[in-house]
Design a protein around this motif. Structure first.
Motif, PDB file in Angstrom:
ATOM      1  N   GLN A  92      37.554  39.294  38.837  1.00 18.76           N
ATOM      2  CA  GLN A  92      36.609  40.406  38.737  1.00 18.76           C
ATOM      3  C   GLN A  92      37.294  41.651  38.164  1.00 18.76           C
ATOM      4  O   GLN A  92      36.792  42.293  37.253  1.00 18.76           O
ATOM      5  CB  GLN A  92      36.018  40.704  40.109  1.00 18.76           C
ATOM      6  CG  GLN A  92      34.888  41.706  40.079  1.00 18.76           C
ATOM      7  CD  GLN A  92      34.270  41.870  41.446  1.00 18.76           C
ATOM      8  OE1 GLN A  92      34.981  42.064  42.431  1.00 18.76           O
ATOM      9  NE2 GLN A  92      32.955  41.798  41.508  1.00 18.76           N
ATOM     10  N   GLN A  93      38.470  41.975  38.687  1.00 19.96           N
ATOM     11  CA  GLN A  93      39.159  43.195  38.281  1.00 19.96           C
ATOM     12  C   GLN A  93      39.713  43.117  36.868  1.00 19.96           C
ATOM     13  O   GLN A  93      39.576  44.054  36.094  1.00 19.96           O
ATOM     14  CB  GLN A  93      40.281  43.515  39.262  1.00 19.96           C
ATOM     15  CG  GLN A  93      41.008  44.801  38.942  1.00 19.96           C
ATOM     16  CD  GLN A  93      42.045  45.157  39.989  1.00 19.96           C
ATOM     17  OE1 GLN A  93      42.233  44.442  40.967  1.00 19.96           O
ATOM     18  NE2 GLN A  93      42.732  46.264  39.788  1.00 19.96           N
ATOM     19  N   TYR A  94      40.361  42.007  36.518  1.00 18.74           N
ATOM     20  CA  TYR A  94      41.077  41.940  35.253  1.00 18.74           C
ATOM     21  C   TYR A  94      40.308  41.255  34.128  1.00 18.74           C
ATOM     22  O   TYR A  94      40.618  41.460  32.962  1.00 18.74           O
ATOM     23  CB  TYR A  94      42.441  41.281  35.444  1.00 18.74           C
ATOM     24  CG  TYR A  94      43.341  42.144  36.286  1.00 18.74           C
ATOM     25  CD1 TYR A  94      43.969  43.256  35.744  1.00 18.74           C
ATOM     26  CD2 TYR A  94      43.524  41.883  37.633  1.00 18.74           C
ATOM     27  CE1 TYR A  94      44.763  44.079  36.522  1.00 18.74           C
ATOM     28  CE2 TYR A  94      44.323  42.692  38.425  1.00 18.74           C
ATOM     29  CZ  TYR A  94      44.939  43.784  37.861  1.00 18.74           C
ATOM     30  OH  TYR A  94      45.724  44.602  38.624  1.00 18.74           O
TER      31      TYR A  94
ATOM     32  N   GLN B 164      30.399  38.946  40.319  1.00 22.53           N
ATOM     33  CA  GLN B 164      30.243  37.900  41.332  1.00 22.53           C
ATOM     34  C   GLN B 164      29.238  36.850  40.858  1.00 22.53           C
ATOM     35  O   GLN B 164      29.450  35.654  41.068  1.00 22.53           O
ATOM     36  CB  GLN B 164      29.795  38.497  42.662  1.00 22.53           C
ATOM     37  CG  GLN B 164      30.873  39.261  43.374  1.00 22.53           C
ATOM     38  CD  GLN B 164      30.435  39.771  44.729  1.00 22.53           C
ATOM     39  OE1 GLN B 164      29.339  39.495  45.211  1.00 22.53           O
ATOM     40  NE2 GLN B 164      31.302  40.544  45.372  1.00 22.53           N
ATOM     41  N   ALA B 165      28.179  37.284  40.205  1.00 25.14           N
ATOM     42  CA  ALA B 165      27.166  36.350  39.705  1.00 25.14           C
ATOM     43  C   ALA B 165      27.762  35.420  38.648  1.00 25.14           C
ATOM     44  O   ALA B 165      27.483  34.215  38.635  1.00 25.14           O
ATOM     45  CB  ALA B 165      25.973  37.106  39.143  1.00 25.14           C
ATOM     46  N   ARG B 166      28.588  35.982  37.777  1.00 27.83           N
ATOM     47  CA  ARG B 166      29.209  35.169  36.731  1.00 27.83           C
ATOM     48  C   ARG B 166      30.191  34.161  37.334  1.00 27.83           C
ATOM     49  O   ARG B 166      30.251  33.005  36.920  1.00 27.83           O
ATOM     50  CB  ARG B 166      29.912  36.081  35.730  1.00 27.83           C
ATOM     51  CG  ARG B 166      30.415  35.372  34.522  1.00 27.83           C
ATOM     52  CD  ARG B 166      30.862  36.360  33.481  1.00 27.83           C
ATOM     53  NE  ARG B 166      31.486  35.665  32.381  1.00 27.83           N
ATOM     54  CZ  ARG B 166      32.237  36.243  31.483  1.00 27.83           C
ATOM     55  NH1 ARG B 166      32.444  37.543  31.541  1.00 27.83           N
ATOM     56  NH2 ARG B 166      32.776  35.566  30.521  1.00 27.83           N
ATOM     57  N   ILE B 167      30.986  34.599  38.302  1.00 33.89           N
ATOM     58  CA  ILE B 167      31.915  33.693  38.991  1.00 33.89           C
ATOM     59  C   ILE B 167      31.125  32.595  39.694  1.00 33.89           C
ATOM     60  O   ILE B 167      31.485  31.417  39.630  1.00 33.89           O
ATOM     61  CB  ILE B 167      32.802  34.462  39.990  1.00 33.89           C
ATOM     62  CG1 ILE B 167      33.755  35.407  39.246  1.00 33.89           C
ATOM     63  CG2 ILE B 167      33.590  33.493  40.879  1.00 33.89           C
ATOM     64  CD1 ILE B 167      34.478  36.406  40.136  1.00 33.89           C
ATOM     65  N   ALA B 168      30.040  32.975  40.343  1.00 31.60           N
ATOM     66  CA  ALA B 168      29.201  32.005  41.055  1.00 31.60           C
ATOM     67  C   ALA B 168      28.657  30.948  40.104  1.00 31.60           C
ATOM     68  O   ALA B 168      28.723  29.741  40.384  1.00 31.60           O
ATOM     69  CB  ALA B 168      28.056  32.725  41.769  1.00 31.60           C
ATOM     70  N   THR B 169      28.136  31.371  38.975  1.00 33.12           N
ATOM     71  CA  THR B 169      27.586  30.438  38.000  1.00 33.12           C
ATOM     72  C   THR B 169      28.675  29.497  37.484  1.00 33.12           C
ATOM     73  O   THR B 169      28.466  28.289  37.396  1.00 33.12           O
ATOM     74  CB  THR B 169      26.940  31.203  36.822  1.00 33.12           C
ATOM     75  OG1 THR B 169      25.877  32.012  37.340  1.00 33.12           O
ATOM     76  CG2 THR B 169      26.398  30.257  35.776  1.00 33.12           C
ATOM     77  N   ALA B 170      29.838  30.058  37.161  1.00 31.07           N
ATOM     78  CA  ALA B 170      30.935  29.255  36.612  1.00 31.07           C
ATOM     79  C   ALA B 170      31.451  28.224  37.602  1.00 31.07           C
ATOM     80  O   ALA B 170      31.879  27.141  37.215  1.00 31.07           O
ATOM     81  CB  ALA B 170      32.078  30.166  36.175  1.00 31.07           C
TER      82      ALA B 170
ATOM     83  N   GLU C 262      31.158  36.277  50.158  1.00 29.99           N
ATOM     84  CA  GLU C 262      31.782  35.946  51.451  1.00 29.99           C
ATOM     85  C   GLU C 262      33.259  35.598  51.268  1.00 29.99           C
ATOM     86  O   GLU C 262      34.104  36.004  52.068  1.00 29.99           O
ATOM     87  CB  GLU C 262      31.061  34.778  52.116  1.00 29.99           C
ATOM     88  CG  GLU C 262      29.687  35.126  52.637  1.00 29.99           C
ATOM     89  CD  GLU C 262      28.931  33.911  53.159  1.00 29.99           C
ATOM     90  OE1 GLU C 262      29.272  32.760  52.777  1.00 29.99           O
ATOM     91  OE2 GLU C 262      27.991  34.108  53.937  1.00 29.99           O
ATOM     92  N   LEU C 263      33.571  34.843  50.211  1.00 26.89           N
ATOM     93  CA  LEU C 263      34.965  34.487  49.941  1.00 26.89           C
ATOM     94  C   LEU C 263      35.783  35.724  49.595  1.00 26.89           C
ATOM     95  O   LEU C 263      36.905  35.906  50.083  1.00 26.89           O
ATOM     96  CB  LEU C 263      35.051  33.467  48.799  1.00 26.89           C
ATOM     97  CG  LEU C 263      34.632  32.048  49.152  1.00 26.89           C
ATOM     98  CD1 LEU C 263      34.365  31.230  47.899  1.00 26.89           C
ATOM     99  CD2 LEU C 263      35.697  31.384  50.007  1.00 26.89           C
ATOM    100  N   MET C 264      35.218  36.585  48.763  1.00 27.26           N
ATOM    101  CA  MET C 264      35.947  37.782  48.336  1.00 27.26           C
ATOM    102  C   MET C 264      36.188  38.752  49.488  1.00 27.26           C
ATOM    103  O   MET C 264      37.187  39.458  49.502  1.00 27.26           O
ATOM    104  CB  MET C 264      35.190  38.473  47.194  1.00 27.26           C
ATOM    105  CG  MET C 264      35.234  37.665  45.896  1.00 27.26           C
ATOM    106  SD  MET C 264      34.279  38.399  44.552  1.00 27.26           S
ATOM    107  CE  MET C 264      35.355  39.747  44.084  1.00 27.26           C
TER     108      MET C 264
END
Length: 134
Positions: free
Chosen positions: A23-25, A30-36, A46-48
């Motif tokens: 997310q930072q770099y 979060q939505a993009r990470i979730a989709t991927a 929750e994980l973060m």
């Protein structure tokens, strides 16, 4: 979060820290990470935040695949090389990692070198795999 801390997060299997780094770099939401990674945005959150953790190997695989982790990152997580490399041959070339990978014919032949390396190192990762030839 520097490279050293990301590597430690991978070794610790701390996916929350890995996601925070993405997310930072990389600017990944979060939505993009979730989709991927095939998760819900709520699960990523929750994980973060540390409210839950990943415990299943298939989920680590899904995260590694979804985030397109290079093989060295996958190895720190305890995973095999990416699927495309596994299908085509060896997971990695031992000659590429001379300071990391050693192959010993017998368990007892590794002991002295590992002790020597441990005395000189500030950090040492050891992964022992016993194979049976046949």
């Amino acid at each position: 979060m520097g490279t050293r801390r990301v590597r430690q997060a991978l070794r610790d299997r701390d996916m929350g820290a890995v996601f925070r780094h993405a997310q930072q770099y990389a600017g990944a939401s979060q939505a993009r990470i979730a989709t991927a990674t095939g998760m819900t945005q709520a699960r990523v959150s929750e994980l973060m935040s540390g409210r839950c953790e990943v415990t299943r190997l298939d989920v680590y695989e899904r995260i590694a695949d979804g985030l397109h982790m290079p093989d060295d990152a996958r190895h720190l997580l305890g995973l095999a090389a990416g699927r495309e490399k596994r299908a085509g041959g060896a997971a990695f070339d031992l000659a590429t990692f001379p300071e990391v990978v050693r192959v010993y014919a017998a368990q007892n032949s590794a002991s002295e070198e590992i002790q020597q390396q441990a005395r000189a190192a500030t950090e040492l990762d050891v992964l022992a795999v016993s194979g049976v030839s046949g």
